[in-house]
Design an enzyme around this catalytic site. Structure first.
Site: not given
Length: 287
Positions: A77, A138-140, A142, A161, A228
């Site tokens: 991304k 999280g810090a990526g 996404a 994170n 998911y």
């Protein structure tokens, strides 16, 4: 080695794909095929598996051969953002991209992840996100892709994170974001929604210790994992604490619907999106 889809192999039909590494697990083709059938669109949607070092060439070759659009997933991304020539506001603010298409000879990019997550959370809650206290883990890419739309919806957003510096890097992009060190998280307030934007669930791990999760939740807290198709450890911990839990399938369908609207100019109904969720859920149960 890349698994390549050549648009020229599908003459007289518009070709789309999702590109990632790995990608065999992706249900995006099933979702877009369902959308196409529901709306009478003639199109093919496949998967492309390519590592980061060949991503830009694969994308260039796909569009040069007449491809109409790409969805982009982990780990590409940020590379897609770098590659695009024209960015939507959502892509610019996220600095991460999940949707690509050619327009007037230039590579355009958008990020529909945040809109997809916002829409799914509101569907689950049956209410708007205004004033909801949300913690993102999280810090990526996404996480980066969903911050602005959640803030725009009026949510009060915090982020944690394992590597604090990465969280602080995001705070420079989004100054109103509240950032916590993971060791200090148990000292913070409770949250209405806790969203796991890490890949920990894919390895059957949780990004937080259960005792920490218990300290930052209240009886109405929603535990949401972007992974998911499985009950992740994070979701299991939430269930054992008596909390409502959800996986990321609804987000997947919602972000796909937003990309479909960009590419085809067709806005899907709530009934059509719910149909896609049910279709994929059934396929996952049978796999």
């Amino acid at each position: 080695m890349s698994d390549i889809i050549c648009p020229q192999d599908h003459p007289d039909i518009d070709v789309y794909a999702v590109v990632g590494h790995p990608i065999a697990h992706s249900r995006s083709p099933m979702i877009h095929e369902y959308f196409a059938k529901e709306t009478g669109q003639a199109m093919f949607y496949g998967r492309i598996d390519t590592p980061p070092e060949t991503f830009k060439k694969v994308v260039s070759d796909f569009f040069a051969a007449g491809g109409k659009g790409l969805n982009v997933t982990v780990p590409h991304k940020l590379l897609a953002y770098e590659m695009a020539e024209v960015h939507s506001l959502a892509a610019e603010e996220a600095q991460a991209v999940n949707t690509l298409w050619m327009q007037d000879g230039r590579l355009h990019a958008d990020n529909t992840d945040g809109l997809g997550l916002k829409n799914d959370l509101e569907r689950i809650l049956g209410s708007l996100l205004q004033q909801k206290k949300i913690l993102i883990i999280g810090a990526g890419g996404a996480a980066q892709g969903v911050i602005q739309p959640l803030q725009a919806a009026g949510a009060q957003l915090s982020l944690v994170n394992r590597t604090l510096q990465k969280a602080l890097d995001l705070k420079r992009i989004f100054p109103s974001l509240q950032v916590h060190a993971i060791d200090d998280l148990a000292k913070s307030e409770s949250y209405d929604l806790i969203v796991n934007a890490t890949a920990a669930g894919l390895q059957n791990n949780s990004p937080l210790q259960k005792k920490t999760l218990e300290k930052i939740t209240h009886p109405q807290t929603l535990i949401y994992d972007m992974v998911y198709g499985k009950d992740t450890q994070f979701m299991q911990d939430g269930q054992e604490l008596g909390l409502k839990v959800a996986d990321g399938l609804g987000m997947l369908v919602e972000q796909a619907a937003a990309a479909f609207a960009i590419w085809r100019g067709i806005h899907l109904t709530s009934h059509q999106k719910q149909g896609a969720i049910q279709l994929v859920r059934q396929a996952l149960l049978q796999s």
